[in-house]
Each structure stands twice: as C-alpha cells, then as structure tokens.
Design a protein around this motif. Structure first.
Motif, PDB file in Angstrom:
ATOM      1  N   VAL A   1       0.839  -1.206   0.000  1.00 31.57           N
ATOM      2  CA  VAL A   1       0.000   0.000   0.000  1.00 31.57           C
ATOM      3  C   VAL A   1       0.871   1.252   0.000  1.00 31.57           C
ATOM      4  CG1 VAL A   1      -1.600   1.365   1.394  1.00 31.57           C
ATOM      5  CG2 VAL A   1      -2.033  -1.060   1.018  1.00 31.57           C
ATOM      6  N   GLY A   2       1.910   1.247   0.832  1.00 31.19           N
ATOM      7  CA  GLY A   2       2.803   2.399   0.881  1.00 31.19           C
ATOM      8  C   GLY A   2       3.450   2.677  -0.463  1.00 31.19           C
ATOM      9  N   LEU A   3       3.932   1.632  -1.124  1.00 30.75           N
ATOM     10  CA  LEU A   3       4.557   1.808  -2.432  1.00 30.75           C
ATOM     11  C   LEU A   3       3.541   2.247  -3.483  1.00 30.75           C
ATOM     12  CD1 LEU A   3       7.001  -1.233  -2.488  1.00 30.75           C
ATOM     13  CD2 LEU A   3       7.608   1.184  -2.378  1.00 30.75           C
ATOM     14  N   LEU A   4       2.341   1.682  -3.433  1.00 30.00           N
ATOM     15  CA  LEU A   4       1.314   2.088  -4.398  1.00 30.00           C
ATOM     16  C   LEU A   4       0.970   3.560  -4.258  1.00 30.00           C
ATOM     17  CD1 LEU A   4      -1.060  -1.012  -4.252  1.00 30.00           C
ATOM     18  CD2 LEU A   4       0.054  -0.126  -6.314  1.00 30.00           C
ATOM     19  N   LEU A   5       0.815   4.031  -3.023  1.00 30.28           N
ATOM     20  CA  LEU A   5       0.468   5.438  -2.814  1.00 30.28           C
ATOM     21  C   LEU A   5       1.622   6.353  -3.216  1.00 30.28           C
ATOM     22  CD1 LEU A   5      -1.432   5.180   0.577  1.00 30.28           C
ATOM     23  CD2 LEU A   5      -2.410   5.612  -1.693  1.00 30.28           C
ATOM     24  N   ALA A   6       2.860   5.880  -3.053  1.00 28.88           N
ATOM     25  CA  ALA A   6       4.007   6.684  -3.456  1.00 28.88           C
ATOM     26  C   ALA A   6       4.151   6.734  -4.978  1.00 28.88           C
ATOM     27  CB  ALA A   6       5.283   6.128  -2.819  1.00 28.88           C
ATOM     28  N   LEU A   7       3.922   5.596  -5.617  1.00 33.37           N
ATOM     29  CA  LEU A   7       4.106   5.525  -7.062  1.00 33.37           C
ATOM     30  C   LEU A   7       2.894   6.004  -7.843  1.00 33.37           C
ATOM     31  CD1 LEU A   7       5.801   1.996  -7.175  1.00 33.37           C
ATOM     32  CD2 LEU A   7       6.921   4.193  -7.620  1.00 33.37           C
ATOM     33  N   TYR A   8       1.702   5.723  -7.326  1.00 37.12           N
ATOM     34  CA  TYR A   8       0.447   6.070  -7.996  1.00 37.12           C
ATOM     35  C   TYR A   8      -0.460   6.787  -6.990  1.00 37.12           C
ATOM     36  CZ  TYR A   8       1.970   2.458 -11.302  1.00 37.12           C
ATOM     37  OH  TYR A   8       2.692   1.691 -12.190  1.00 37.12           O
ATOM     38  N   PRO A   9      -0.256   8.085  -6.751  1.00 36.90           N
ATOM     39  CA  PRO A   9      -1.015   8.795  -5.715  1.00 36.90           C
ATOM     40  C   PRO A   9      -2.529   8.724  -5.886  1.00 36.90           C
ATOM     41  CG  PRO A   9       0.851  10.109  -6.453  1.00 36.90           C
ATOM     42  CD  PRO A   9       0.764   8.938  -7.380  1.00 36.90           C
ATOM     43  N   SER A  10      -3.013   8.575  -7.101  1.00 37.14           N
ATOM     44  CA  SER A  10      -4.458   8.528  -7.342  1.00 37.14           C
ATOM     45  C   SER A  10      -4.966   7.111  -7.545  1.00 37.14           C
ATOM     46  CB  SER A  10      -4.817   9.370  -8.573  1.00 37.14           C
ATOM     47  OG  SER A  10      -4.158   8.876  -9.734  1.00 37.14           O
ATOM     48  N   VAL A  11      -4.218   6.126  -7.047  1.00 35.05           N
ATOM     49  CA  VAL A  11      -4.588   4.727  -7.273  1.00 35.05           C
ATOM     50  C   VAL A  11      -5.949   4.397  -6.676  1.00 35.05           C
ATOM     51  CG1 VAL A  11      -3.449   3.853  -5.194  1.00 35.05           C
ATOM     52  CG2 VAL A  11      -3.722   2.354  -7.177  1.00 35.05           C
ATOM     53  N   GLY A  12      -6.375   5.123  -5.647  1.00 37.64           N
ATOM     54  CA  GLY A  12      -7.666   4.839  -5.024  1.00 37.64           C
ATOM     55  C   GLY A  12      -8.830   4.978  -5.976  1.00 37.64           C
ATOM     56  N   SER A  13      -8.709   5.861  -6.964  1.00 37.22           N
ATOM     57  CA  SER A  13      -9.804   6.053  -7.914  1.00 37.22           C
ATOM     58  C   SER A  13     -10.010   4.848  -8.812  1.00 37.22           C
ATOM     59  CB  SER A  13      -9.529   7.287  -8.786  1.00 37.22           C
ATOM     60  OG  SER A  13      -8.350   7.102  -9.560  1.00 37.22           O
TER      61      SER A  13
END
Length: 243
Positions: free
Chosen positions: A215-227
C-alpha cells in the motif's frame, strides 16, 4: 452494473476453492509422478499459474476474482475515500467466502486423490527467511494488480497475475503463498503443498506486512490509485468491471 453480493461471494468461494484445489491437487500429482523435488515444484507451479489465470478469466466479471483477503483489503482501503472498490461490509463477506473456499478446496483435492478429507499438515514452514519471502511475494502481487488497474491495463491481469505467481514459486524462499486464505486452507492437507497450523500465523503476519508495504509503495508511485480500486478486470468490449 454490479452483480448482487451473494453472486460475488459465491464467485469468491468457488474461485478460491478451485485455486486451492489446483495448488494441492497438482502437488499431490507431482509427488506421484516424480521423486525429484525440483521437478515436483515445477509441475506444481506451472499448474497453479495456468489455473489462476483461467479462474480470473472465469470469475473476474462477477466478483473481480480477488481470491485473496489481502487483495480485498487493499481494494477496500484504497477505494474507501472515493467510493470505489469494496465496502466494509463486502470486505467481511469476501474474506469469509475466500477462507471457507480455501478450506473446501483442500478437502476436495484430498478426496479426488483418495486421501483423508481432512488431514492436518505436518510440514513446518517457519523462519525469518520464509517470512521475508512472503513479504516480498505479497508486496509484488499487490503492486502488480493495482498498478494494472491504475494504468488501464486490467485486461492483461489473468496472464500477468498467473505469470507472477508461477515465477514467485521460484524466486521467493517461501514458494509464494501470498494469500492468508490459501495459507489457512493448505493447513488442512498433509501433502506436498501443506503447511503445519503452527506455521500459519507467521505466514499471515508476513503477508500483512507485505500488505502494508505494498500500500505504501502504491500510494508513493500512484497517488491517485484509489480512484481505480474497483477496476479489476475488463470485459471483451473494454468496459471496466467494478468489484
């Protein structure tokens, strides 16, 4: 339009059951066909990779084909602010269906090969090296799945996820369980793919650490991944399916 919850839970139950059946069944068959451990692992990993890809294609349009509590948990966590992905209620249902399916799949595999339906595994898998392998395997799996969704390439998920798991059998020290439900299910079969119940908590903790790192890496690499948390697979016409 989202399928009803009971249909999605049924898809997660059956899909996870068949995944564990493939893992356990191919392990049993491998030990019957060869005495070489390397060859046994090759047979087990290839069968699992192909089965996983096929199962994602089969059940993805219904439930998103998570088959894995950490995938479902990340789907909920990343999508909770944007209203995509799973709701908290759905998450509980998914985890329950996946865990029950994994146990059922191990029982089914044992029965197919004329073994006791429930035979608690005696194979101990413990140690920091194996736990680190689970962190790596779980982190990589989450990065792959959600990066594909975020970049609009979810249509290749069946092949990509199957290929990753098949490869991770070999490049991780733990042979890449990367799935708490599957870990629990494999405790119910004393075969090539089994894991002793005493080893299960360590694997699950390592998988949860992998979840946090992923999750930490995803948010760092893809800040808008939640959408894109709900974009799991794509129909042949290109329309995204929300899980």
């Amino acid at each position: 339009m989202n399928p009803t919850l009971w249909r999605r839970l049924l898809a997660e139950f059956v899909g996870t059951a068949l995944l564990v059946t493939a893992v356990v069944g191919s392990g049993i068959m491998a030990t019957r066909l060869s005495d070489d451990i390397g060859l046994q692992l090759l047979e087990n990993s290839v069968a699992t990779a192909f089965a996983l890809g096929a199962l994602i294609l089969t059940f993805g349009p219904v439930s998103g084909a998570h088959f894995n509590p950490v995938v479902s948990a990340v789907d909920w966590f990343l999508g909770r602010r944007t209203g995509t992905g799973l709701s908290a209620q759905d998450l509980g249902g998914y985890i329950g269906a996946q865990t029950a399916g994994a146990i059922g799949g191990a029982v089914l595999a044992d029965l197919m090969f004329k073994l006791p339906a429930v035979d608690i595994a005696a194979k101990h898998r413990t140690g920091t090296d194996l736990w680190l392998g689970e962190v790596v395997a779980t982190t990589g799996l989450l990065l792959l799945i959600f990066a594909l969704a975020r970049s609009g390439r979810a249509s290749v998920a069946p092949a990509a996820v199957g290929a990753y798991i098949g490869a991770a059998y070999w490049f991780t020290s733990s042979t890449s369980f990367a799935n708490p439900a599957v870990t629990i299910g494999r405790a119910f079969t004393d075969t090539f793919a089994g894991i002793a119940p005493s080893s299960v908590p360590g694997f699950i903790v390592a998988q949860l650490v992998g979840l946090a790192v992923g999750v930490g890496l995803l948010l760092a690499l893809y800040p808008s991944v939640g959408s894109a948390a709900g974009d799991v697979v794509v129909h042949p016409d290109g329309e995204s399916v929300r899980s």
